[in-house]
Design an enzyme around this catalytic site. Structure first.
Site, PDB file in Angstrom:
ATOM      1  N   ARG A 267      62.772  35.695 -95.012  1.00 25.72           N
ATOM      2  CA  ARG A 267      63.330  35.222 -93.743  1.00 25.72           C
ATOM      3  C   ARG A 267      64.690  34.569 -93.969  1.00 25.72           C
ATOM      4  O   ARG A 267      65.728  35.088 -93.560  1.00 25.72           O
ATOM      5  CB  ARG A 267      62.361  34.240 -93.069  1.00 25.72           C
ATOM      6  N   ASP A 268      64.710  33.445 -94.641  1.00 20.92           N
ATOM      7  CA  ASP A 268      65.943  32.685 -94.818  1.00 20.92           C
ATOM      8  C   ASP A 268      66.953  33.451 -95.668  1.00 20.92           C
ATOM      9  O   ASP A 268      68.163  33.405 -95.421  1.00 20.92           O
ATOM     10  CB  ASP A 268      65.617  31.335 -95.471  1.00 20.92           C
TER      11      ASP A 268
ATOM     12  N   HIS B   7      62.257  21.526 -97.201  1.00 26.53           N
ATOM     13  CA  HIS B   7      63.017  22.770 -97.256  1.00 26.53           C
ATOM     14  C   HIS B   7      64.415  22.414 -97.762  1.00 26.53           C
ATOM     15  O   HIS B   7      65.216  21.832 -97.031  1.00 26.53           O
ATOM     16  CB  HIS B   7      63.083  23.382 -95.850  1.00 26.53           C
TER      17      HIS B   7
ATOM     18  N   HIS C 243      68.193  23.052 -99.683  1.00 27.72           N
ATOM     19  CA  HIS C 243      69.292  23.928-100.057  1.00 27.72           C
ATOM     20  C   HIS C 243      70.058  23.269-101.205  1.00 27.72           C
ATOM     21  O   HIS C 243      70.118  22.039-101.302  1.00 27.72           O
ATOM     22  CB  HIS C 243      70.218  24.172 -98.858  1.00 27.72           C
TER      23      HIS C 243
ATOM     24  N   ASN D 145      69.123  28.566-100.530  1.00 25.98           N
ATOM     25  CA  ASN D 145      68.027  27.640-100.795  1.00 25.98           C
ATOM     26  C   ASN D 145      67.924  27.363-102.286  1.00 25.98           C
ATOM     27  O   ASN D 145      68.482  28.079-103.107  1.00 25.98           O
ATOM     28  CB  ASN D 145      66.701  28.250-100.319  1.00 25.98           C
TER      29      ASN D 145
ATOM     30  N   CYS E  65      71.967  29.198 -93.520  1.00 30.96           N
ATOM     31  CA  CYS E  65      71.902  29.314 -92.070  1.00 30.96           C
ATOM     32  C   CYS E  65      73.174  29.958 -91.510  1.00 30.96           C
ATOM     33  O   CYS E  65      74.283  29.507 -91.819  1.00 30.96           O
ATOM     34  CB  CYS E  65      71.714  27.938 -91.438  1.00 30.96           C
TER      35      CYS E  65
END
Length: 320
Positions: free
Chosen positions: A21-22, A214, A216, A256, A247
């Protein structure tokens, strides 16, 4: 003489792989074929990871890379011993996710109004109020719901986010029945002291909430921040193979924390993850090569320290 401080950490941590996803959503200069996405997810499932954030059910025009979300999920539903979750922005997205077979959805929310307007075209309070019909739908269908707070530690538009602001958002989530909340350092601005203090405050104020992190690695502090979280008893983390991610609504956002780096660091400190580091590194190399992307992963650059010792010892034997 004072006794030394005991460096106590949990014995177990749990990692959710978010690259599908990310990571994929950050790749906007090439289309990743659906079969390649599925192949990568299947490889990830072989590493021992038990949770994967498989995709996001956003409108295809918002993130074209994830327009095949339904096909990807349906192609992976047969994988065993893996829990899939998906990000959903609205009721339509939740409906699509549930129809595809997703059993856990994650809500998208920004800590600041400025980022929320950029990301969701409305202020934070309005966005969070919009979750009521999603949660109601999930409850009717027996679907788990997790919440998130993006830019929780710092916003590129408003700077450091006040603790009281985070408290308000968490309180609202709790009142809505959401018991799991991800705190995202979306811009990589958090530092270990800040992480330790915020998590300590939140765990005391909201003892019934499961907080996850979460991270980064924009400024190289993700691993240090993870250690601070461990010291506060946080054991659930998101990471992305080969450090993919970023993002699309944040200026200068980078990837990440790399899954292989996080697994390595945890294992070196005696914190078990249930994942096979060698398989994680192998998968990361394959993903990097397949997608042709750059990576800031330390494991891909230097490898585990034990491997270095083996190489040096072997070289010394050859020189004798």
């Amino acid at each position: 003489m004072n006794n030394p401080t005991v460096f106590a950490l949990p014995s177990r941590a749990y990692i959710c792989e978010v690259a599908p996803r990310d990571g994929f959503q950050a790749i906007n200069d090439q289309w990743i074929p659906t079969e390649d996405k599925v192949s990568i997810i299947r490889s990830l499932a072989e590493t021992g990871v038990t949770t994967i954030e498989i995709t996001s059910f956003v409108h295809p025009k918002a993130i074209p890379q994830l327009k095949d979300a339904t096909e990807v999920v349906r192609s992976c539903n047969a994988l065993k011993n893996i829990k899939f979750r998906a990000l959903v922005p609205n009721v339509k997205g939740a409906e699509r996710a549930i129809e595809a077979g997703i059993k856990k959805i994650k809500l998208m929310l920004s800590a600041t109004d400025s980022h929320s307007i950029s990301n969701a075209n409305c202020i934070t309070e309005e966005a969070q109020n919009g979750f009521y019909p999603i949660i109601e739908l999930a409850q009717k269908k027996g679907i788990e719901v997790g919440g998130s707070i993006s830019v929780a530690f710092g916003c590129p538009f408003e700077g450091k986010v006040p603790q009281e602001r985070i408290n308000q958002i968490v309180y609202k989530y709790e009142s809505m029945g959401v018991k799991e909340i991800s705190l995202a350092d979306s811009t990589g601005t958090a530092n270990p002291k800040q992480v330790y203090e915020m998590l300590g405050h939140l765990r005391n104020a909201f003892p019934d909430i499961l907080f996850t992190l979460h991270l980064h690695n924009t400024r190289g502090l993700a691993i240090a921040n993870a250690v601070s979280a461990l010291q506060q008893g946080i054991v659930h983390f998101d990471s992305s193979i080969a450090g993919l991610g970023g993002c699309p609504y944040l200026p200068g956002a980078t990837g990440n924390v790399a899954t292989e780096d996080l697994v390595y660091a945890f294992h070196e400190m005696g914190v078990e993850t249930g994942m096979d580091l060698s398989k994680v590194i192998h998968t990361a190399k394959d993903v990097k090569q397949k997608l042709g992307c750059r990576s800031e992963s330390y494991m891909l650059k230097a490898g585990p320290s034990a491997l270095l010792h083996t190489k040096v010892t072997s070289q010394q034997k050859l020189e004798k």
